[in-house]
Design a protein around this motif. Structure first.
Motif, PDB file in Angstrom:
ATOM      1  N   SER A   1       3.419   4.986  11.741  1.00  0.00           N
ATOM      2  CA  SER A   1       4.515   4.133  12.209  1.00  0.00           C
ATOM      3  C   SER A   1       4.473   2.740  11.601  1.00  0.00           C
ATOM      4  CB  SER A   1       4.474   4.033  13.740  1.00  0.00           C
ATOM      5  OG  SER A   1       4.640   5.304  14.332  1.00  0.00           O
ATOM      6  N   ASN A   2       3.393   2.410  10.899  1.00  0.00           N
ATOM      7  CA  ASN A   2       3.311   1.100  10.256  1.00  0.00           C
ATOM      8  C   ASN A   2       4.307   1.009   9.105  1.00  0.00           C
ATOM      9  OD1 ASN A   2       1.229   0.684  12.001  1.00  0.00           O
ATOM     10  ND2 ASN A   2      -0.310   0.221  10.451  1.00  0.00           N
ATOM     11  N   LYS A   3       4.802  -0.195   8.848  1.00  0.00           N
ATOM     12  CA  LYS A   3       5.687  -0.403   7.717  1.00  0.00           C
ATOM     13  C   LYS A   3       4.888  -0.272   6.419  1.00  0.00           C
ATOM     14  CE  LYS A   3       9.446  -1.297  10.088  1.00  0.00           C
ATOM     15  NZ  LYS A   3      10.593  -0.365  10.061  1.00  0.00           N
ATOM     16  N   LEU A   4       5.495   0.373   5.427  1.00  0.00           N
ATOM     17  CA  LEU A   4       4.845   0.518   4.121  1.00  0.00           C
ATOM     18  C   LEU A   4       4.878  -0.821   3.399  1.00  0.00           C
ATOM     19  CD1 LEU A   4       3.689   2.741   2.126  1.00  0.00           C
ATOM     20  CD2 LEU A   4       5.935   2.601   1.020  1.00  0.00           C
ATOM     21  N   THR A   5       3.726  -1.270   2.937  1.00  0.00           N
ATOM     22  CA  THR A   5       3.665  -2.522   2.198  1.00  0.00           C
ATOM     23  C   THR A   5       3.945  -2.271   0.717  1.00  0.00           C
ATOM     24  OG1 THR A   5       1.311  -2.354   1.695  1.00  0.00           O
ATOM     25  CG2 THR A   5       1.916  -3.342   3.810  1.00  0.00           C
ATOM     26  N   ARG A   6       4.272  -3.338  -0.010  1.00  0.00           N
ATOM     27  CA  ARG A   6       4.508  -3.215  -1.449  1.00  0.00           C
ATOM     28  C   ARG A   6       3.242  -2.736  -2.154  1.00  0.00           C
ATOM     29  NH1 ARG A   6       8.189  -8.495  -3.162  1.00  0.00           N
ATOM     30  NH2 ARG A   6       9.986  -8.005  -1.834  1.00  0.00           N
ATOM     31  N   ALA A   7       2.104  -3.253  -1.716  1.00  0.00           N
ATOM     32  CA  ALA A   7       0.843  -2.860  -2.344  1.00  0.00           C
ATOM     33  C   ALA A   7       0.592  -1.369  -2.157  1.00  0.00           C
ATOM     34  CB  ALA A   7      -0.304  -3.675  -1.749  1.00  0.00           C
ATOM     35  N   GLN A   8       0.879  -0.846  -0.955  1.00  0.00           N
ATOM     36  CA  GLN A   8       0.687   0.582  -0.709  1.00  0.00           C
ATOM     37  C   GLN A   8       1.645   1.413  -1.556  1.00  0.00           C
ATOM     38  OE1 GLN A   8       1.293   0.651   3.530  1.00  0.00           O
ATOM     39  NE2 GLN A   8      -0.862   0.256   3.996  1.00  0.00           N
ATOM     40  N   PHE A   9       2.908   0.929  -1.681  1.00  0.00           N
ATOM     41  CA  PHE A   9       3.889   1.656  -2.490  1.00  0.00           C
ATOM     42  C   PHE A   9       3.449   1.725  -3.955  1.00  0.00           C
ATOM     43  CE2 PHE A   9       7.658   1.451  -5.271  1.00  0.00           C
ATOM     44  CZ  PHE A   9       8.228   2.681  -4.955  1.00  0.00           C
ATOM     45  N   VAL A  10       3.027   0.584  -4.500  1.00  0.00           N
ATOM     46  CA  VAL A  10       2.592   0.542  -5.896  1.00  0.00           C
ATOM     47  C   VAL A  10       1.371   1.440  -6.100  1.00  0.00           C
ATOM     48  CG1 VAL A  10       1.619  -0.927  -7.702  1.00  0.00           C
ATOM     49  CG2 VAL A  10       3.564  -1.736  -6.341  1.00  0.00           C
ATOM     50  N   THR A  11       0.459   1.418  -5.140  1.00  0.00           N
ATOM     51  CA  THR A  11      -0.739   2.258  -5.247  1.00  0.00           C
ATOM     52  C   THR A  11      -0.367   3.733  -5.306  1.00  0.00           C
ATOM     53  OG1 THR A  11      -2.083   0.622  -4.077  1.00  0.00           O
ATOM     54  CG2 THR A  11      -2.919   2.880  -4.133  1.00  0.00           C
ATOM     55  N   MET A  12       0.578   4.153  -4.465  1.00  0.00           N
ATOM     56  CA  MET A  12       1.012   5.547  -4.472  1.00  0.00           C
ATOM     57  C   MET A  12       1.631   5.928  -5.807  1.00  0.00           C
ATOM     58  SD  MET A  12       2.656   5.629  -0.625  1.00  0.00           S
ATOM     59  CE  MET A  12       3.382   7.252  -0.762  1.00  0.00           C
ATOM     60  N   ILE A  13       2.508   5.053  -6.356  1.00  0.00           N
ATOM     61  CA  ILE A  13       3.171   5.338  -7.630  1.00  0.00           C
ATOM     62  C   ILE A  13       2.146   5.456  -8.758  1.00  0.00           C
ATOM     63  CG2 ILE A  13       4.710   4.388  -9.384  1.00  0.00           C
ATOM     64  CD1 ILE A  13       6.191   5.580  -7.047  1.00  0.00           C
ATOM     65  N   VAL A  14       1.190   4.519  -8.797  1.00  0.00           N
ATOM     66  CA  VAL A  14       0.187   4.534  -9.860  1.00  0.00           C
ATOM     67  C   VAL A  14      -0.673   5.786  -9.783  1.00  0.00           C
ATOM     68  CG1 VAL A  14      -1.877   3.362 -10.729  1.00  0.00           C
ATOM     69  CG2 VAL A  14       0.165   2.035 -10.148  1.00  0.00           C
ATOM     70  N   ARG A  15      -0.979   6.212  -8.567  1.00  0.00           N
ATOM     71  CA  ARG A  15      -1.791   7.427  -8.430  1.00  0.00           C
ATOM     72  C   ARG A  15      -1.026   8.669  -8.906  1.00  0.00           C
ATOM     73  NH1 ARG A  15      -4.233   6.120  -2.373  1.00  0.00           N
ATOM     74  NH2 ARG A  15      -5.948   4.737  -3.075  1.00  0.00           N
ATOM     75  N   ILE A  16       0.288   8.655  -8.749  1.00  0.00           N
ATOM     76  CA  ILE A  16       1.094   9.786  -9.221  1.00  0.00           C
ATOM     77  C   ILE A  16       1.261   9.731 -10.733  1.00  0.00           C
ATOM     78  CG2 ILE A  16       3.386  10.841  -9.152  1.00  0.00           C
ATOM     79  CD1 ILE A  16       3.566   9.855  -6.224  1.00  0.00           C
ATOM     80  N   ALA A  17       1.690   8.579 -11.224  1.00  0.00           N
ATOM     81  CA  ALA A  17       1.931   8.436 -12.661  1.00  0.00           C
ATOM     82  C   ALA A  17       1.701   6.987 -13.051  1.00  0.00           C
ATOM     83  CB  ALA A  17       3.355   8.858 -13.009  1.00  0.00           C
ATOM     84  N   ALA A  18       0.622   6.758 -13.793  1.00  0.00           N
ATOM     85  CA  ALA A  18       0.254   5.385 -14.144  1.00  0.00           C
ATOM     86  C   ALA A  18       1.029   4.872 -15.347  1.00  0.00           C
ATOM     87  CB  ALA A  18      -1.250   5.298 -14.409  1.00  0.00           C
ATOM     88  N   ALA A  19       1.737   5.784 -16.056  1.00  0.00           N
ATOM     89  CA  ALA A  19       2.405   5.357 -17.291  1.00  0.00           C
ATOM     90  C   ALA A  19       3.775   5.999 -17.403  1.00  0.00           C
ATOM     91  CB  ALA A  19       1.551   5.752 -18.504  1.00  0.00           C
ATOM     92  N   THR A  20       4.623   5.394 -18.264  1.00  0.00           N
ATOM     93  CA  THR A  20       5.926   5.983 -18.608  1.00  0.00           C
ATOM     94  C   THR A  20       5.999   6.138 -20.126  1.00  0.00           C
ATOM     95  OG1 THR A  20       6.991   3.820 -18.747  1.00  0.00           O
ATOM     96  CG2 THR A  20       7.055   4.949 -16.611  1.00  0.00           C
ATOM     97  N   ASN A  21       6.813   7.099 -20.572  1.00  0.00           N
ATOM     98  CA  ASN A  21       6.956   7.342 -22.008  1.00  0.00           C
ATOM     99  C   ASN A  21       8.393   7.744 -22.298  1.00  0.00           C
ATOM    100  OD1 ASN A  21       6.885   8.738 -24.654  1.00  0.00           O
ATOM    101  ND2 ASN A  21       4.675   8.428 -24.478  1.00  0.00           N
ATOM    102  N   ALA A  22       9.011   7.026 -23.224  1.00  0.00           N
ATOM    103  CA  ALA A  22      10.420   7.287 -23.537  1.00  0.00           C
ATOM    104  C   ALA A  22      10.593   7.964 -24.895  1.00  0.00           C
ATOM    105  CB  ALA A  22      11.209   5.981 -23.505  1.00  0.00           C
ATOM    106  N   ASP A  23       9.501   8.432 -25.507  1.00  0.00           N
ATOM    107  CA  ASP A  23       9.598   9.071 -26.818  1.00  0.00           C
ATOM    108  C   ASP A  23      10.191  10.477 -26.698  1.00  0.00           C
ATOM    109  OD1 ASP A  23       8.411   6.839 -27.847  1.00  0.00           O
ATOM    110  OD2 ASP A  23       6.402   7.716 -27.965  1.00  0.00           O
ATOM    111  N   SER A  24      10.815  10.910 -27.770  1.00  0.00           N
ATOM    112  CA  SER A  24      11.354  12.265 -27.796  1.00  0.00           C
ATOM    113  C   SER A  24      10.287  13.285 -28.185  1.00  0.00           C
ATOM    114  CB  SER A  24      12.543  12.348 -28.762  1.00  0.00           C
ATOM    115  OG  SER A  24      12.112  12.032 -30.085  1.00  0.00           O
TER     116      SER A  24
END
Length: 602
Positions: free
Chosen positions: A89-112
């Motif tokens: 029930s706690n509000k999600l903090t920005r730090a927690q959100f960023v941590t979740m995203i980084v754990r899923i995918a730490a990088a992006t790639n736009a190459d074909s």
């Protein structure tokens, strides 16, 4: 910006169009778990529930929130805020959100045609070709990507295909994928050549069609509302937990299990070894063949050919009857013991049993693990606090509740009987009221010698009537007078012995502490209209009591020969023993209370 973002989220299936949450405020952690699981296709048909077993604060979470949390925890995306707290029930903090995203995918790639993909990566080019790549983390093909070619690719991690409109993925030359999660906003078409394979194919989300062709060991369909075409494979297991899908199974499978959801239609053109139907209103048709159909949920229809059929639908509480035994009545001062027995139980079930009284569940009388059989009994004893005006009956009830897994509904059976309550007589209560009141009533003045004390303090009408009748006083007339010294009141009753009713009550002034009005029982002995006049006062009229003495009811002190009061003292002990009264009050006594009437001084 919020509206634009919400529109994209709806299109991608992250939220629904009727979601009325305020997206200007931070989401709770539980809400974020669901959004993250949807965004990156973490929903699985069977997520291990024991991932949440160490947390003690998950009871408020929905089933979807728990499933999402378990999936994210199992992949190391989410941790608890402590060893035992998930803090949903706690509000999600920005730090927690960023941590979740980084754990899923730490990088992006736009190459074909990317050549180096380290760890988890989000790929965004509309057309991507990978050759000979070995994944050491998850690859997420984002919504803009609609054409993917995998040539000799090996992944022991997850590959996620989102796709905004129409996404196509082709695997060739011994491409091997551990888990492919397909969750397009529109449609998707996945083809693997005869040298390539997928271990687990997950089809998620809502909306457009998904096609798959090629070898795959396990298929999990968590999607809802999709048309899904599966062909060219021999799978070990296909597991379905979504709803309202149309599934065209053109390949073979050892096992097809519809574990949850409802309204799925499966059309077979291949063969299935065992089919388990535990999803409501599932339809199975087509020209294919099934070895054994195990039906565990109501509303399922199978027209496809099957060698064997097993009906495992739970009968639940169907046909169960409750017989309740209660006494004819509850005797005065007694208790009520009710007993129930059961009949018509087809199979023993573990259900919830609740005793009720007067429409409410009795505290402490709920059994959530009640083993119901035909020879089972249950009993309850109710006790009562008997009062003069208590209810004259009570309703005793017993309810069985059962969550039937075959119907998805909560079944209930209820029995109730109303039992009369025999109360004590009015005389019984009067006797007990009198005993208490006889101890309560006093003749001793304990006030502060002000008129306001008498005005604000007195016995109630009930107390006065119970006391006077309990004492057993009689009168030669239909009037009786009680001079109460404790509260400085004269109380006038009408009636007869044992049935006196209060008619009037007057504030008076009785004898002072040094010259008290004597306690006792006497009668009205005479009346004098002219009253008494001395050189210092006149009091009139006079109503005498205690024959042969000077004790009497009379007015307050007036100037000699007049009715003009000059001493207004009353409401406290003040006189030489007589009872001082206001003019109107003494006149009422003079005019109404006959000579010979009993006078009680107490």
């Amino acid at each position: 910006m919020v509206q634009q973002g919400s529109g994209k989220a709806i299109h991608l299936g992250l939220i629904t169009a009727n979601d009325n949450r305020n997206f200007d405020t931070a989401a709770t952690r539980a809400e974020a778990f669901v959004l993250m699981a949807r965004a990156f296709a973490y929903d699985r048909a069977e997520t291990a529930a024991d991932e949440l077993s160490s947390f003690t604060d998950t009871s408020s979470m929905t089933t979807e929130q728990k499933q999402a949390a378990a999936a994210l925890i199992s992949k190391g995306v989410v941790n608890g805020t402590s060893a035992t707290k998930l803090s949903p029930s706690n509000k999600l903090t920005r730090a927690q959100f960023v941590t979740m995203i980084v754990r899923i995918a730490a990088a992006t790639n736009a190459d074909s045609a990317p050549t180096e993909l380290a760890g988890g990566t989000v790929l965004t080019n509309p057309s991507i070709a990978l050759t000979g790549a070995v994944a050491d983390g998850d690859w997420i093909f984002a919504a803009p990507t609609n054409e993917i070619s995998l040539d000799s690719v090996s992944s022991s991690h997850r590959i996620v295909l989102k796709g905004e409109e129409r996404a196509v993925l082709n695997g060739t030359k011994q491409t091997s994928i551990s888990t492919l999660a397909v969750d397009p906003a529109g449609t998707a078409d996945v083809k693997m050549d005869n040298t390539s394979s997928i271990n687990t194919l997950v089809i998620a989300g809502k909306g457009g069609s998904v096609g798959y062709s090629g070898a795959v060991s396990n298929i999990e369909i968590t999607a809802s509302g999709r048309t899904i075409v599966l062909e060219g494979m021999t799978s070990d297991a296909i597991t379905i937990t979504g709803s309202n899908n149309t599934i065209l199974l053109k390949g073979d499978a050892d096992t097809v299990s519809v574990l949850r959801g409802s309204g799925n239609r499966i059309t077979l053109s291949g063969t299935v070894g065992t089919m388990v139907l535990a999803g409501k209103n599932t339809t199975v048709d087509g020209t294919g063949k099934i070895g054994t159909v195990d039906t565990r949920m109501v509303g399922c229809t199978v027209t496809a050919k099957a060698d064997h059929t097993i009906d495992n639908i739970d009968p639940g509480l169907d046909g169960v009857q409750i017989t309740m035994t209660v006494p004819d009545k509850v005797k005065a001062g007694g208790s009520l013991t009710a007993k129930v027995s059961f009949s018509g139980v087809k199979e023993g079930v573990t259900c919830t049993a609740i005793w009720y009284q007067d429409g409410s569940a009795i505290k402490g009388c709920t059994n959530n693990s009640f083993e119901l059989t035909n020879d089972k009994t249950s009993s309850h004893t109710s006790t009562f606090t008997f009062t003069k005006n208590m209810k004259t009956s009570t309703a005793i009830g017993f309810k069985l509740l059962y969550d039937n897994p075959s119907t998805g509904e909560t079944e209930q059976v209820y029995a109730q009987k109303t039992v009369p309550i025999e109360n004590y007589s009015a005389e019984w209560y009067a006797q007990r009221d009198a005993a208490a009141i006889l101890k309560q009533v006093s003749s001793v003045y304990r006030g502060n010698y002000t008129t306001s004390y008498a005005a604000n303090n007195d016995y109630s009408t009930t107390t006065k009537e119970v006391w006077i009748n309990a004492k057993g006083y009689s009168s030669n007339t239909n009037y009786l007078v009680w001079i109460n010294r404790a509260y400085q009141h004269v109380n006038v009753f009408t009636g007869s012995k044992g049935n006196w009713k209060l008619t009037k009550s007057f504030i008076v002034g009785t004898g002072a502490a040094s010259t008290p009005t004597p306690v006792g029982v006497t009668t009205v002995s005479y009346k004098l209209k002219a009253g008494w006049t001395t050189g210092t006062y006149t009091v009139r009229p006079v109503v005498g009591f205690y024959p042969g003495t000077g004790y009497a009811f009379h007015s307050r002190l007036c100037y000699p020969g007049t009715d003009t009061e000059y001493d207004f003292s009353s409401g406290y002990p003040v006189s030489h023993g007589c009872v001082r009264m206001k003019h109107n009050d003494i006149n009422w006594i003079y005019n109404n209370v006959p000579i010979g009437s009993t006078v009680v001084i107490y």
